[in-house]
Design an enzyme around this catalytic site. Structure first.
Site, PDB file in Angstrom:
ATOM      1  N   GLU A  70     -39.584  82.451  22.296  1.00 38.57           N
ATOM      2  CA  GLU A  70     -40.870  81.849  22.666  1.00 38.57           C
ATOM      3  C   GLU A  70     -41.346  82.323  24.029  1.00 38.57           C
ATOM      4  O   GLU A  70     -42.518  82.634  24.220  1.00 38.57           O
ATOM      5  CB  GLU A  70     -40.776  80.320  22.668  1.00 38.57           C
ATOM      6  CG  GLU A  70     -42.089  79.682  23.159  1.00 38.57           C
ATOM      7  CD  GLU A  70     -42.149  78.179  23.057  1.00 38.57           C
ATOM      8  OE1 GLU A  70     -41.101  77.514  23.089  1.00 38.57           O
ATOM      9  OE2 GLU A  70     -43.277  77.667  22.959  1.00 38.57           O
ATOM     10  N   ASP A  89     -36.165  79.436  20.063  1.00 43.78           N
ATOM     11  CA  ASP A  89     -36.909  78.569  20.988  1.00 43.78           C
ATOM     12  C   ASP A  89     -35.888  77.942  21.931  1.00 43.78           C
ATOM     13  O   ASP A  89     -35.064  77.125  21.510  1.00 43.78           O
ATOM     14  CB  ASP A  89     -37.674  77.492  20.217  1.00 43.78           C
ATOM     15  CG  ASP A  89     -38.648  76.738  21.105  1.00 43.78           C
ATOM     16  OD1 ASP A  89     -38.527  76.824  22.347  1.00 43.78           O
ATOM     17  OD2 ASP A  89     -39.550  76.061  20.570  1.00 43.78           O
ATOM     18  N   ILE A  91     -36.083  75.776  24.459  1.00 46.16           N
ATOM     19  CA  ILE A  91     -36.221  74.308  24.475  1.00 46.16           C
ATOM     20  C   ILE A  91     -37.389  73.950  23.571  1.00 46.16           C
ATOM     21  O   ILE A  91     -38.548  74.201  23.908  1.00 46.16           O
ATOM     22  CB  ILE A  91     -36.473  73.734  25.885  1.00 46.16           C
ATOM     23  CG1 ILE A  91     -35.375  74.165  26.872  1.00 46.16           C
ATOM     24  CG2 ILE A  91     -36.530  72.205  25.812  1.00 46.16           C
ATOM     25  CD1 ILE A  91     -35.546  73.606  28.286  1.00 46.16           C
ATOM     26  N   ASP A  92     -37.098  73.413  22.416  1.00 45.12           N
ATOM     27  CA  ASP A  92     -38.157  72.925  21.534  1.00 45.12           C
ATOM     28  C   ASP A  92     -38.297  71.434  21.797  1.00 45.12           C
ATOM     29  O   ASP A  92     -37.353  70.664  21.582  1.00 45.12           O
ATOM     30  CB  ASP A  92     -37.813  73.190  20.063  1.00 45.12           C
ATOM     31  CG  ASP A  92     -38.970  72.794  19.163  1.00 45.12           C
ATOM     32  OD1 ASP A  92     -40.096  73.244  19.430  1.00 45.12           O
ATOM     33  OD2 ASP A  92     -38.755  72.010  18.226  1.00 45.12           O
ATOM     34  N   THR A  94     -40.339  70.696  24.859  1.00 45.65           N
ATOM     35  CA  THR A  94     -40.392  70.809  26.327  1.00 45.65           C
ATOM     36  C   THR A  94     -41.068  69.588  26.955  1.00 45.65           C
ATOM     37  O   THR A  94     -40.642  69.115  28.010  1.00 45.65           O
ATOM     38  CB  THR A  94     -41.131  72.100  26.731  1.00 45.65           C
ATOM     39  OG1 THR A  94     -40.509  73.196  26.073  1.00 45.65           O
ATOM     40  CG2 THR A  94     -41.070  72.330  28.232  1.00 45.65           C
ATOM     41  N   ASP A 254     -40.383  77.943  16.247  1.00 46.53           N
ATOM     42  CA  ASP A 254     -40.347  76.501  15.997  1.00 46.53           C
ATOM     43  C   ASP A 254     -39.663  76.194  14.664  1.00 46.53           C
ATOM     44  O   ASP A 254     -39.130  75.102  14.480  1.00 46.53           O
ATOM     45  CB  ASP A 254     -41.773  75.916  15.920  1.00 46.53           C
ATOM     46  CG  ASP A 254     -42.520  76.004  17.240  1.00 46.53           C
ATOM     47  OD1 ASP A 254     -41.907  75.701  18.276  1.00 46.53           O
ATOM     48  OD2 ASP A 254     -43.718  76.367  17.229  1.00 46.53           O
TER      49      ASP A 254
HETATM   50  C1  IPD Z   1     -43.571  72.508  20.523  1.00 47.06           C
HETATM   51  C2  IPD Z   1     -42.961  71.299  19.897  1.00 47.06           C
HETATM   52  C3  IPD Z   1     -44.051  70.365  19.442  1.00 47.06           C
HETATM   53  C4  IPD Z   1     -44.993  71.022  18.458  1.00 47.06           C
HETATM   54  C5  IPD Z   1     -45.530  72.328  19.006  1.00 47.06           C
HETATM   55  C6  IPD Z   1     -44.410  73.219  19.505  1.00 47.06           C
HETATM   56  P1  IPD Z   1     -42.175  73.641  22.542  1.00 47.06           P
HETATM   57  O1  IPD Z   1     -42.554  73.409  20.960  1.00 47.06           O
HETATM   58  O2  IPD Z   1     -42.161  71.649  18.792  1.00 47.06           O
HETATM   59  O3  IPD Z   1     -43.511  69.243  18.774  1.00 47.06           O
HETATM   60  O4  IPD Z   1     -46.071  70.164  18.212  1.00 47.06           O
HETATM   61  O5  IPD Z   1     -46.237  72.968  17.964  1.00 47.06           O
HETATM   62  O6  IPD Z   1     -44.966  74.372  20.092  1.00 47.06           O
HETATM   63  O7  IPD Z   1     -43.433  74.112  23.207  1.00 47.06           O
HETATM   64  O8  IPD Z   1     -41.718  72.331  23.056  1.00 47.06           O
HETATM   65  O9  IPD Z   1     -41.124  74.673  22.483  1.00 47.06           O
END
Ligand code: IPD
Length: 313
Positions: A70, A89, A91-92, A94, A254
């Site tokens: 990412e 990813d 940190i999913d 964040t 994701d």
């Molecule tokens: C996000 C999270 C969030 C989702 C977004 C993602 P990130 O990832 O998964 O729940 O709604 O579409 O981009 O930015 O925390 O790695």
């Protein structure tokens, strides 16, 4: 392919635990400047540091494999090809990380021919690990680090298909008896935002007695949950904790790991190019459903009729 998927899986778990230690030790207030598109699209120094570590470890262990992450993705340039590729990813969730809401994870996917082949998702705050290898089932392990090397460790590794000694989820019925995962995402204006919020409303609202024939029906689901991590949402569907999860706007990192875990748990993704996955053709719209496609057809049909338009983003 002659790649040993078990070896990839074991490497990814070790990397996930190292990432977990970094995430737990990191200061979420270190926000680098000028990185993201708006005030709610968050990135921290920890996101970048974890991705760098993961990239280094995977390059050492698998120098021939490609890497998509990412934080190093460049729109229009980075491609997922047919080559064996780690899709990461760091940190999913964040936003949760920044706020101390203990629902964030590292999401480590491995795709071959653009199809998820291994998935490892680890939430260090709850010490919960989800894993899958294509064709070999999906597992959830609570207290994953805490119990490493103890007699408990195997006992806590619960197969997600058939659910082992996890409480059996009731048979999937209609949308009206469902707990549905949704996400707000970072796009908060324009037509996509209106469409998204309209979907949330129609899912939640009481069923109208005589809705105008032209407008989509309401569903009145049991409730909606917005937990803030796409990967953990997919794992929650895999574990039968959510009946389905819908989002318009996901990227490969994701979903790659969670897709593998969900399909190995007997669930499926009904969109995001239906039934299969090619990130190059991806609509970025995801409806993930627990249970087999045969038993879920009605729910999926009902979902599309309620949301009225699949074409978000
Ligand atoms: C996000 C999270 C969030 C989702 C977004 C993602 P990130 O990832 O998964 O729940 O709604 O579409 O981009 O930015 O925390 O790695």
């Amino acid at each position: 392919s002659d790649i040993d998927l078990q070896g990839v899986h074991d490497t990814l778990i070790a990397v996930a635990f190292e990432a977990g230690r970094m995430i737990l030790a990191a200061d979420p207030n270190n926000i680098p400047k000028g990185t993201k598109k708006n005030s709610v699209d968050l990135v921290t120094e920890a996101d970048q540091a974890v991705e760098k570590m993961v990239n280094t470890r995977l390059r050492e262990a698998y120098p021939a494999c490609a890497f998509v992450g990412e934080e190093t993705y460049v729109a229009g340039e980075t491609k997922v090809t047919d080559a064996p590729t780690f899709i990461v990813d760091p940190i999913d969730g964040t936003t949760n990380f920044v706020h101390g809401f203990p629902h964030a994870c590292i999401s480590l996917g491995f795709a071959i021919g653009r199809r998820p082949a291994v998935g490892v998702v680890y939430n260090p705050f709850l010490d919960t690990l989800y894993t899958a290898i294509k064709g070999q089932g999906a597992y959830m392990e609570r207290n994953a680090v805490l119990n490493k090397g103890t007699a408990n460790s195997n006992k806590l590794k619960l197969p997600l298909a058939g659910r082992g000694d996890v409480q059996e989820a009731p048979a999937l019925r209609g949308l009206g008896t469902s707990l549905v995962g949704i996400e707000w995402g970072a796009d908060r204006d324009g037509a996509n935002y209106d469409l998204k919020v309209g979907v949330f409303q129609r899912l939640a609202a009481a069923k109208a007695e005589a809705a105008a024939a032209s407008s989509p029906p309401n569903a009145m689901v049991h409730s909606l949950r917005s937990l803030g991590s796409a990967a953990l949402n997919l794992c929650a569907v895999a574990a039968g904790q959510l009946d389905c999860y819908w989002e318009g706007g996901c990227y490969a990192w994701d979903v790659c790991a969670g897709w593998c875990i969900l399909s190995e748990a007997g669930g499926f993704v009904a969109s995001g190019n239906p039934g299969d996955w090619d990130p190059e053709l991806d609509s970025r719209v995801y409806l993930a459903v627990r249970g087999a496609p045969s038993g879920a057809r009605e729910l999926v049909e009902e979902f599309w009729s309620v949301i009225g338009d699949k074409g978000i983003l």
